[in-house]
Enzyme design. Structure first.
Site, PDB file in Angstrom:
ATOM      1  N   ARG A 140      -9.510   8.574  21.746  1.00 52.13           N
ATOM      2  CA  ARG A 140      -8.691   7.774  22.569  1.00 52.13           C
ATOM      3  C   ARG A 140      -8.044   6.689  21.651  1.00 52.13           C
ATOM      4  O   ARG A 140      -6.429   6.401  21.480  1.00 52.13           O
ATOM      5  CB  ARG A 140      -9.286   7.298  24.350  1.00 52.13           C
ATOM      6  CG  ARG A 140      -7.469   7.107  24.590  1.00 52.13           C
ATOM      7  CD  ARG A 140      -8.199   6.137  26.150  1.00 52.13           C
ATOM      8  NE  ARG A 140      -8.806   4.899  26.148  1.00 52.13           N
ATOM      9  CZ  ARG A 140      -9.533   4.677  26.960  1.00 52.13           C
ATOM     10  NH1 ARG A 140      -8.900   5.169  28.183  1.00 52.13           N
ATOM     11  NH2 ARG A 140     -10.283   3.463  27.146  1.00 52.13           N
TER      12      ARG A 140
ATOM     13  N   LYS B 241      -3.742   2.392  24.452  1.00 50.29           N
ATOM     14  CA  LYS B 241      -3.599   1.676  24.273  1.00 50.29           C
ATOM     15  C   LYS B 241      -4.345   0.549  23.178  1.00 50.29           C
ATOM     16  O   LYS B 241      -4.702   0.249  22.376  1.00 50.29           O
ATOM     17  CB  LYS B 241      -5.692   1.400  24.686  1.00 50.29           C
ATOM     18  CG  LYS B 241      -6.785   0.480  25.640  1.00 50.29           C
ATOM     19  CD  LYS B 241      -7.948   1.326  25.895  1.00 50.29           C
ATOM     20  CE  LYS B 241      -8.924   0.024  26.659  1.00 50.29           C
ATOM     21  NZ  LYS B 241      -8.201  -0.386  28.252  1.00 50.29           N
TER      22      LYS B 241
ATOM     23  N   GLU C  88      -0.738   2.663  38.110  1.00 43.60           N
ATOM     24  CA  GLU C  88      -2.470   2.265  38.141  1.00 43.60           C
ATOM     25  C   GLU C  88      -3.021   0.608  37.831  1.00 43.60           C
ATOM     26  O   GLU C  88      -1.451  -0.237  38.518  1.00 43.60           O
ATOM     27  CB  GLU C  88      -2.509   2.345  35.859  1.00 43.60           C
ATOM     28  CG  GLU C  88      -1.487   1.569  35.321  1.00 43.60           C
ATOM     29  CD  GLU C  88      -1.893   2.092  33.769  1.00 43.60           C
ATOM     30  OE1 GLU C  88      -2.746   2.687  33.697  1.00 43.60           O
ATOM     31  OE2 GLU C  88      -0.855   1.781  33.162  1.00 43.60           O
TER      32      GLU C  88
END
Length: 338
Positions: free
Chosen positions: A93, A187, A220
């Site tokens: 990721r 991220k 989220e």
């Protein structure tokens, strides 16, 4: 009189000039030598070209574009009982985030992985977190990274204790606008909305917050995913198309069918949930690497279910913790401590 006052104030605010690097290092060592346990036992910097054990030298250049332009990405892995948990999926990721940010790695994936394992080994840390960054690199203070000679890779081991979360927390609906999908699905280090969302919750006496998207569906938390158990005993996680694809949330979805096989859960699925549907759930939880599951018992001052920590939430938490403690590869990688 006014001019004299300004001069006096300047004298009071006179800034010390360090005459040598040795004088500066002495000052830095005074800060860190306090008798307390070192929270950061080791750091890696591609700028230095190695692992640093002296906390006074665990710094990055101010002209690094991650610092002054936010042009950087990061990720985290857990160190638990001498094993790295879920390193590979987090590293994958990490590189996807870097690609979206148009940052190339100074090393191939295999080298990054090796550096992280060696860093953990050098730290001698058996329980904590391993956090790492890819940056456009140091070079100048302009907007474009074209003046940066090479991207930079940094990593640090954080020695910290954590245990299974068994107490429930309160949350609120965040009023801070959530990130657009382009930025939410990678991220990156641009965490100001996340920070403000967390601070907003703390100011209202809650642990953290919940973001709701423009269509009124659950998104989220500020740095964690969220999941629900309905009164029909369905585990539901929101789609990942507008939010960060949580590694722990995905692993939970892979492990949860064990409870379906046992007859404790009816099903496991990914679906959109409206705020009304979510608040009507029987159980609710945050899902994230360092938790890995945190029960939520109250939302916007109203109880979730009966307002107590859910039995199925803890059963799901047990699945993750059992794997962290005794699972095999590829989820757990034994650290070759010297």
């Amino acid at each position: 009189m006014a001019a004299s006052s300004v001069v006096e104030n300047c004298e009071e605010a006179r800034v010390h000039i360090f005459s040598s690097s040795s004088e500066l290092l002495k000052k830095l060592h005074e800060k860190w030598v306090s008798g307390k346990k070192q929270p950061y036992p080791a750091m890696y910097s591609s700028v230095y070209g190695g692992i640093i054990l002296d906390p006074t030298m665990m710094v990055i250049p101010l002209d690094d574009h991650m610092v002054h332009r936010g042009h950087g990405v990061f990720d985290t892995a857990i160190i638990f009982n001498g094993y790295l948990y879920e390193l590979d999926v987090h590293l994958d990721r990490f590189l996807r985030s870097a690609s979206k940010a148009k940052i190339s790695s100074p090393f191939p994936r295999s080298t990054l992985r090796s550096i992280l394992i060696q860093l953990t080994s050098a730290s001698q840390c058996k329980k904590g977190t391993l956090r790492y960054w890819l940056s456009a690199g140091p070079g100048d203070f302009l907007l474009s990274p074209s003046g940066c000679p090479t991207p930079a890779f940094y990593a640090i081991v954080i020695d910290e204790d954590f245990s299974q979360c068994k107490e429930g927390v309160k949350v609120i609906t965040s009023s801070i606008p959530m990130k657009t999908p382009l930025f939410a699905t990678s991220k990156n280090v641009n965490y100001l909305p996340n920070v403000l969302s967390k601070m907003e919750a703390e100011e209202k006496g809650a642990f953290a917050s919940i973001w709701v998207d423009e269509e009124g569906c659950i998104a989220e938390g500020p740095n964690v995913n969220v999941a629900f158990i309905t009164h029909d005993k369905e585990l539901i996680s929101p789609f990942f198309d507008k939010i960060l694809s949580g590694c722990t949330a995905k692993r939970l979805l892979e492990l949860a069918p064990k409870l379906v096989e046992d007859g404790r859960l009816k099903s496991v699925r990914i679906a959109n949930l409206t705020v009304e549907e979510a608040k009507g759930a029987a159980e609710m939880m945050y899902v994230g690497s360092t938790l890995p599951l945190l029960p939520i018992v109250e939302w916007d001052e109203k109880p979730i279910g009966d307002g107590k920590v859910g039995e199925l939430t803890m059963a799901l938490s047990d699945l993750i913790w059992e794997e962290m403690e005794s699972g095999g590869e590829p989820q757990r990688i034994q650290v070759p401590y010297v």
